[in-house]
Design a protein around this motif. Sequence first.
Motif, PDB file in Angstrom:
ATOM      1  N   TYR A 193      52.454   9.013  11.494  1.00  0.00           N
ATOM      2  CA  TYR A 193      53.052   9.391  10.206  1.00  0.00           C
ATOM      3  C   TYR A 193      52.076   8.886   9.152  1.00  0.00           C
ATOM      4  O   TYR A 193      51.975   7.670   8.974  1.00  0.00           O
ATOM      5  N   ALA A 236      52.961   5.479  15.068  1.00  0.00           N
ATOM      6  CA  ALA A 236      54.279   5.071  15.588  1.00  0.00           C
ATOM      7  C   ALA A 236      54.250   4.961  17.101  1.00  0.00           C
ATOM      8  O   ALA A 236      54.869   4.083  17.683  1.00  0.00           O
ATOM      9  N   SER A 259      62.309  -3.918  17.043  1.00  0.00           N
ATOM     10  CA  SER A 259      62.533  -2.887  16.053  1.00  0.00           C
ATOM     11  C   SER A 259      61.198  -2.370  15.493  1.00  0.00           C
ATOM     12  O   SER A 259      60.299  -3.159  15.222  1.00  0.00           O
ATOM     13  N   GLY A 260      61.066  -1.070  15.384  1.00  0.00           N
ATOM     14  CA  GLY A 260      59.855  -0.483  14.814  1.00  0.00           C
ATOM     15  C   GLY A 260      58.722  -0.286  15.804  1.00  0.00           C
ATOM     16  O   GLY A 260      57.620   0.106  15.428  1.00  0.00           O
ATOM     17  N   CYS A 261      58.974  -0.523  17.106  1.00  0.00           N
ATOM     18  CA  CYS A 261      57.873  -0.439  18.085  1.00  0.00           C
ATOM     19  C   CYS A 261      57.600   0.992  18.533  1.00  0.00           C
ATOM     20  O   CYS A 261      56.610   1.246  19.213  1.00  0.00           O
ATOM     21  N   GLY A 262      58.477   1.934  18.183  1.00  0.00           N
ATOM     22  CA  GLY A 262      58.212   3.331  18.534  1.00  0.00           C
ATOM     23  C   GLY A 262      59.157   3.916  19.580  1.00  0.00           C
ATOM     24  O   GLY A 262      58.922   5.017  20.082  1.00  0.00           O
ATOM     25  N   LYS A 263      60.240   3.229  19.882  1.00  0.00           N
ATOM     26  CA  LYS A 263      61.179   3.708  20.906  1.00  0.00           C
ATOM     27  C   LYS A 263      61.822   5.041  20.502  1.00  0.00           C
ATOM     28  O   LYS A 263      61.801   6.005  21.245  1.00  0.00           O
ATOM     29  N   SER A 264      62.416   5.040  19.286  1.00  0.00           N
ATOM     30  CA  SER A 264      63.135   6.253  18.859  1.00  0.00           C
ATOM     31  C   SER A 264      62.182   7.422  18.688  1.00  0.00           C
ATOM     32  O   SER A 264      62.531   8.562  19.010  1.00  0.00           O
ATOM     33  N   THR A 265      60.991   7.133  18.180  1.00  0.00           N
ATOM     34  CA  THR A 265      60.011   8.210  18.004  1.00  0.00           C
ATOM     35  C   THR A 265      59.668   8.826  19.364  1.00  0.00           C
ATOM     36  O   THR A 265      59.581  10.054  19.495  1.00  0.00           O
TER      37      THR A 265
END
Length: 384
Positions: free
Chosen positions: A13, A18, A38-44
């Motif tokens: 991004y 990400a 949090s923020g490590c790229g799991k959801s992405t």
Amino acid sequence: MGSLRLSNVTKRYDDVVAVNDMNLDIEDSEFISLVGPSGCGKSTTLKMIGGLEHPSEGTVRIDGEDVTDDPPKDRGLAMVFQNIALFPHMNVYDNMSYGLRIRGSASDEIDHRVDEAAETLKLEGMLDRMPSELSGGQRQRVAIGRAIVREPEVFLMDEPLANLDAKLRVHMRTELQRIQRKFNVTTIYVTHDQEEAMTMSDRVAIINDGELQQIAPPLECYHEPENRFVAGFIGSPSMNFVEGTVRDGRFESEKFDLDVRDFDLGGAEHLTVGIRPEDVYFAESKETNSSEPIRATVDVTEPIGEKVFVYLYTQSENELSNRDLTDIDAEGRSQFLMSAPPDREVSEGDTIDVVLDRRSIHLFDTETGEAVAHGVEPKSTPTP
Ligand code: ADP
């Protein structure tokens, strides 16, 4: 069938990377957790599998077929998210059957699938209820039911239990495992909770800073973490780390020295010893493969019932008042932690001898963070 392969998948991004060069191979029917801070790229990662985000580079394959450019609806997936969005004006039956109805499935087929899902999810007798008449756990089960009736190849779940209270969350973990086994659907489960990942999954994929750190069965991640990040992330309370130098087969540090001649160090000089709190013992315990004793002073004790957390500082360190503040955590406790049985009384200020279980000593190259060795097997049983 629902095998899944991510090959060299990267998502940027603007200037944020990400997800970086992710390779994942997931077999049909596997339950895989993506876990990391949090923020490590799991959801992405999950969104790229689901088709909600397009990778900047790399390919996503389902059952060998390149689906990188396919829209979500053509991927044979079902998704369940943290925020359960049931239609508030529809009862449970209508919520669960909605996807099938807009697809134009025959009504007896819809009835059959909803009944089957309702039985598995213990929602029989609730099909006429409105979402407002359900508990949080029941609503989450309806959301899962709605996904199941579509008979997906792959289930994607993003922190589906995050909004439930602690007790229900533990209960739902077991439910989800049972449901997954019954329907045999490949499941990718995102969570930041390592315990959740460890208890539910066939394999755990640990991610940090957009990069896959290790993917392995839970106990392999626990016993043989590939690097210091995984070692510190998996297991609660966290592993102790002590940095030092190797000289003539001895690990030397400010906290303690240790004989490491039996370990294959591969030439590394700057080493970090990792030892889990549960692998630190009182010196008089019957461990057959103990390290040499380490003299320590008890800083703080925290009894939690079946065990007691004992925060220690070792005698080779300076007196308490002179200790380096970096060695003290946010709550003011020394950072070397032992998880001890509750039957031996220890109090603040006591001097005790502890040993490390040599089978569970992990060694990491301090510069790279990569694991160098995981424990040594006992060479011989000491004669009494
Ligand atoms: P996780 O699920 O592990 O908490 P995410 O996958 O949501 O992490 O995010 C990974 C990184 O990408 C974070 O730094 C986040 O801020 C960034 N990111 C996620 N989505 C977007 C977006 N739509 N635009 C810009 N940055 C994003």
